[in-house]
Design a protein around this motif. Structure first.
Motif, mmCIF file in Angstrom:
data_model
loop_
_atom_site.group_PDB
_atom_site.id
_atom_site.type_symbol
_atom_site.label_atom_id
_atom_site.label_comp_id
_atom_site.label_asym_id
_atom_site.label_seq_id
_atom_site.Cartn_x
_atom_site.Cartn_y
_atom_site.Cartn_z
ATOM 1 N N PHE A 15 24.583 11.717 24.087
ATOM 2 C CA PHE A 15 23.518 10.905 23.528
ATOM 3 C C PHE A 15 23.863 10.489 22.108
ATOM 4 O O PHE A 15 24.792 11.003 21.497
ATOM 5 N N GLU A 16 23.062 9.572 21.575
ATOM 6 C CA GLU A 16 23.240 9.141 20.189
ATOM 7 C C GLU A 16 23.132 10.337 19.249
ATOM 8 O O GLU A 16 23.857 10.446 18.275
ATOM 9 N N GLU A 17 22.196 11.218 19.577
ATOM 10 C CA GLU A 17 21.995 12.431 18.789
ATOM 11 C C GLU A 17 22.349 13.637 19.655
ATOM 12 O O GLU A 17 21.975 13.706 20.819
ATOM 13 N N ARG A 18 23.079 14.582 19.107
ATOM 14 C CA ARG A 18 23.460 15.794 19.840
ATOM 15 C C ARG A 18 22.209 16.611 20.161
ATOM 16 O O ARG A 18 21.357 16.826 19.311
ATOM 17 N N LEU A 19 22.089 17.033 21.425
ATOM 18 C CA LEU A 19 20.977 17.861 21.863
ATOM 19 C C LEU A 19 21.515 19.174 22.409
ATOM 20 O O LEU A 19 22.580 19.214 23.024
ATOM 21 N N GLN B 204 14.406 22.453 24.121
ATOM 22 C CA GLN B 204 15.344 21.429 23.670
ATOM 23 C C GLN B 204 15.391 21.471 22.144
ATOM 24 O O GLN B 204 14.341 21.477 21.486
ATOM 25 N N CYS B 205 16.612 21.475 21.604
ATOM 26 C CA CYS B 205 16.803 21.558 20.162
ATOM 27 C C CYS B 205 17.636 20.381 19.660
ATOM 28 O O CYS B 205 18.398 19.780 20.408
ATOM 29 N N ASP B 206 17.496 20.109 18.352
ATOM 30 C CA ASP B 206 18.364 19.156 17.683
ATOM 31 C C ASP B 206 19.759 19.773 17.597
ATOM 32 O O ASP B 206 19.938 20.958 17.901
ATOM 33 N N GLY B 207 20.706 19.001 17.120
ATOM 34 C CA GLY B 207 22.070 19.501 16.940
ATOM 35 C C GLY B 207 22.157 20.699 16.026
ATOM 36 O O GLY B 207 23.083 21.501 16.126
ATOM 37 N N ASP B 208 21.169 20.866 15.128
ATOM 38 C CA ASP B 208 21.165 22.015 14.216
ATOM 39 C C ASP B 208 20.354 23.192 14.768
ATOM 40 O O ASP B 208 20.010 24.112 14.035
#
Length: 150
Positions: free
Chosen positions: A33-37, A50-54
Motif C-alpha cells: 500500500f501507499e502507507e505501510r500497514l 491494524q497498525c501504522d508502520g510505526d
C-alpha cells in the motif's frame, strides 16, 4: 483498559497485558500500500489489530462467535445484540448501509457507523445476514475512517 483506549497507542501496550499476551498472534506486514500497514491477527480469539508502520493502533476488528469468537467480557455490550438494540442504545448512526450482495466479496450484512469527536474515533457495526447479532465490530481512529474527514 477499554478497547477504545488502545487506538493511537503502540501495539506493545496491548501485547503486554492479559488476555492479549496469552493469545497466539500472527504479525503480518503489508508493504503493498501507499502507507505501510502491520496486522496483528489473533485468529483463535476473533481479534485483528491494524497498525501504522510505526506499530500504533489504527483499527481494531472484533468478530462474533460465528466468526472467531472475541471475548465479549472485554466489551460493554454483547455481540449477540440486534441492529435494533444497537440503535436503541446508541441513537442515530452517522452512516448506515443495508444488506447487499457484492460481486467480489459476496453477501454482506447491514451496517451502522457512529462517529465521535471526543475521543476522535468511529465505531462500526456489521450485522449478521439474518440481522440476529453483530458479525464484526470495528473501532477506528478518526483519521483513518473512510469518508469521515471529507
Amino acid at each position: 483498559m477499554a478497547m477504545t483506549e488502545y487506538l493511537g497507542q503502540p501495539i506493545s501496550k496491548m501485547l503486554e497485558i492479559e488476555p492479549f499476551k496469552s493469545w497466539p498472534v500472527q504479525r503480518i506486514v503489508e508493504d503493498d500500500f501507499e502507507e505501510r500497514l502491520v496486522q496483528y491477527v489473533f485468529e483463535d480469539s476473533g481479534l485483528e489489530v491494524q497498525c501504522d508502520g510505526d506499530d500504533r493502533v489504527r483499527a481494531i476488528f472484533m468478530y462474533s462467535e460465528k466468526h472467531g469468537g472475541f471475548d465479549e467480557s472485554l466489551l460493554d455490550f454483547s455481540l449477540a445484540s440486534s441492529r435494533e438494540q444497537v440503535l436503541a442504545h446508541l441513537g442515530t448512526p452517522s452512516r448506515s448501509g443495508e444488506k447487499m450482495r457484492d460481486p467480489i466479496i459476496g453477501e454482506c450484512g447491514a451496517w451502522d457507523r457512529f462517529d465521535y469527536t471526543e475521543p476522535d474515533l468511529s465505531a462500526h457495526f456489521e450485522y449478521e445476514l439474518d440481522g440476529r447479532g453483530i458479525s464484526k465490530f470495528t473501532l477506528m481512529r478518526g483519521d483513518v475512517v473512510p469518508g469521515y474527514r471529507s
